[in-house]
Design an enzyme around this catalytic site. Sequence first.
Site, PDB file in Angstrom:
ATOM      1  N   SER A   1       0.840  -1.190   0.000  1.00  0.00           N
ATOM      2  CA  SER A   1       0.000   0.000   0.000  1.00  0.00           C
ATOM      3  C   SER A   1       0.875   1.239   0.000  1.00  0.00           C
ATOM      4  O   SER A   1       2.072   1.173   0.287  1.00  0.00           O
ATOM      5  CB  SER A   1      -0.906   0.025   1.234  1.00  0.00           C
ATOM      6  OG  SER A   1      -0.158   0.441   2.382  1.00  0.00           O
ATOM      7  N   ASP A   2       0.293   2.370  -0.320  1.00  0.00           N
ATOM      8  CA  ASP A   2       0.964   3.637  -0.071  1.00  0.00           C
ATOM      9  C   ASP A   2       0.778   3.973   1.410  1.00  0.00           C
ATOM     10  O   ASP A   2       0.121   3.251   2.164  1.00  0.00           O
ATOM     11  CB  ASP A   2       0.407   4.731  -0.975  1.00  0.00           C
ATOM     12  CG  ASP A   2       1.439   5.817  -1.282  1.00  0.00           C
ATOM     13  OD1 ASP A   2       2.326   6.048  -0.432  1.00  0.00           O
ATOM     14  OD2 ASP A   2       1.342   6.443  -2.344  1.00  0.00           O
ATOM     15  N   TYR A   3       1.325   5.090   1.802  1.00  0.00           N
ATOM     16  CA  TYR A   3       1.432   5.489   3.206  1.00  0.00           C
ATOM     17  C   TYR A   3       0.044   5.585   3.867  1.00  0.00           C
ATOM     18  O   TYR A   3      -0.746   6.463   3.547  1.00  0.00           O
ATOM     19  CB  TYR A   3       2.139   6.840   3.261  1.00  0.00           C
ATOM     20  CG  TYR A   3       2.671   7.276   4.594  1.00  0.00           C
ATOM     21  CD1 TYR A   3       4.034   7.216   4.870  1.00  0.00           C
ATOM     22  CD2 TYR A   3       1.838   7.777   5.576  1.00  0.00           C
ATOM     23  CE1 TYR A   3       4.551   7.651   6.084  1.00  0.00           C
ATOM     24  CE2 TYR A   3       2.334   8.207   6.797  1.00  0.00           C
ATOM     25  CZ  TYR A   3       3.693   8.139   7.042  1.00  0.00           C
ATOM     26  OH  TYR A   3       4.188   8.571   8.249  1.00  0.00           O
ATOM     27  N   ALA A   4      -0.268   4.626   4.746  1.00  0.00           N
ATOM     28  CA  ALA A   4      -1.521   4.572   5.514  1.00  0.00           C
ATOM     29  C   ALA A   4      -2.755   4.383   4.647  1.00  0.00           C
ATOM     30  O   ALA A   4      -3.881   4.607   5.105  1.00  0.00           O
ATOM     31  CB  ALA A   4      -1.686   5.824   6.382  1.00  0.00           C
ATOM     32  N   ALA A   5      -2.578   3.937   3.388  1.00  0.00           N
ATOM     33  CA  ALA A   5      -3.706   3.890   2.455  1.00  0.00           C
ATOM     34  C   ALA A   5      -4.742   2.830   2.815  1.00  0.00           C
ATOM     35  O   ALA A   5      -5.914   2.970   2.442  1.00  0.00           O
ATOM     36  CB  ALA A   5      -3.198   3.659   1.029  1.00  0.00           C
TER      37      ALA A   5
END
Length: 710
Positions: free
Chosen positions: A258-262
């Site tokens: 995932s991207d950051y906290a996605a």
Amino acid sequence: MDLNWIEKLLARMTLEEKLGQMTMSPAGAAATGPIRGEATTESVRAGKVGSLLNLWGREATDRFQKLAVEETRLGIPLFFGVDVLHGHRTVFPIPLAEASVFDPDLWERTARAAAREAAADGVDLTFAPMLDTTRDPRWGRMAEGFGEDPLVGARFAAAKVRGFQGGDLASPGALAATAKHFCCGGAALAGREYAAADMSERTLHETYLPPFRAAVEAGCAAIMSAFNSLGGVPMTAHVPLLRSYLRGKLGFDGVIMSDYAAIEELIDHGVAADRAEAAGLALKAGVDIDMVSGVYLAALPEALSRGLAELKDIDAAVRRILTLKMKLGLFDDPYRRTKGARSASRAAKKLALDVARRAITLLANDGILPLGENIRRIAVVGPLAEAREEMVGPWTLAGDPRQCATILDGLRAALPEREIHCQLGVTIAGDDESGIAAARALCQNADAAILCLGEAANMSGEAASRARPELPGRQRQLAEAVLSSGRPVVALLSSGRPLIVPFLAERARALVATWFLGAGAGEAIAEVLTGRFDPTGRLPVTWPLDVGQIPVFFAERPAARPANPTDPFTSKYIDLPNEPLFPFGHGLSYAQVKLDNLRLAHAEFRRGDRIRVAIDAQNLSDRPAFETIFLFSRDCVATAAPPVLELKNWAKVKLAARQKRTVRFALAAEDLSCLDADLRPMLEPGDFDIFVGLNADRRFLLSAPLRCLD
């Protein structure tokens, strides 16, 4: 060590240990959102962390690695991921500037140099290359990518993956590449970061997926899902694209993160009611690693108990993560990258200077450049003249701005016998105009003014969308004062995107896109302005005349009523021309190259044939030329309305003074395929046009007809 060993290790793992491997935690100072679940010695010892992001440096990475290897039950090593977007210790030009060079070999070399430096700092994986096709300069992350064309993107992707990974991921100087952001972030609504995207399936497959397909074919180790939704489905939960397309059609067997906290942000998207639902959706879509949010570790047990997730999907994710660690050589030697001597930076700095020279794009010039011997007194004006920290550009985590020479430094070093004085006039984004009068007065007493304008580095990149990508602050007022001084003006634009500056193109004697050039900035700019290096950069994006034209790109589909200045009921603006300020591929040199005699080996072809194109290029100048020549095509009649131009190839051509030579291209017949109704490549019989030119301005392209017989 083989895959059977991985299976045995997987069989020994508890659920919590598996979820730990699926968890990437922050451990450094760099963040692109709220910091959640920052790694601690306790969390690493407990096996609750499988990888760390944005931590580099031999001492720091070895300390955490020792905890994982020596103080956890199973001794599974960590991997360390860091953004290495345009260099690590040595800062290269931003990717958009680097794309201006149109040289895949150079793209690969810069990635290789950056990988060596980052690996010596304990980095195992980079969150790069950024492969978002971008046709909207309001979106700040245009700075991080290759521009607007999918063919350029595909070649950029393959070159960067080869450069980062080398021939063996286990090599001490190799990094695992992460193709991001899958996909369509560059098509965000209104150019606004993190916003939704929506498009036809045809546009998705023609324009936005090809760079990722090329990255997979080049063997990229990882893919990062994007923040945005596409057609209402967040990419972090997009089963058709992550599972069916990436895993199924392309056969990608690497790690998806995932991207950051996605994953937690699936709640904000409105598709998950709580963290357990978010975890279940991401896992079902095939996301192996949860970056930062901690949702997998905290909520997947509940998701399992509620029937929202399956253990087989967890096992598959952990298997891919362990396999990546094995390919990186971490099980054999978890300290392999930090054991060697730090990569020497001298060669990297030399390469950075070469790339910076070649990336500078001369947009307009009436003959003032290169600076002549008659220009003895030079006024260097504008807030970017001494902006050392801005030269590195956005998101350079390990790069020290002190490695960069400023524009003023570069000019003084290159022209020690000239009288050079500087007045900034204004700050980049401030409202104070009190220094403008002094700057104008300095120009009036000079033979020429070098006007250094643009953005701050943090005005491009992530979370740096600009509704009006113009000169910020009071720079327009400064420019108007300098332009009215009566002295010749050379305007330099430092930015991570095209800026809306038609007044500069019209009134400055020369206009130069200097982007953010990194370590070689000041020296490279001085070499180009003085003529020691001929400008060779060519635009990888269309440069808009006005924000009202955005999105603007050369490969648009034909209008039902093409623009006609004599007919009001055609596709045009009533308050602007349709044409951009500068077309894709535009860039001037100090030499002049003329193209003529476009010819095809055969006017007809069939499936499986090679299409051979030749054109004569002549240098009309008394100095050498290094030109980029573009080959486009157009399908005259197709099942779906074809773009008015499609880029098919380009060539870099060196010409001695007054030299004439023939430039040849070869295309496979299938290169002229379009997508059928099922989005499969199909070569249709019928007429095509082949175009060759120095940019994508259709008014000046040479053309030849071609027919497909079957």
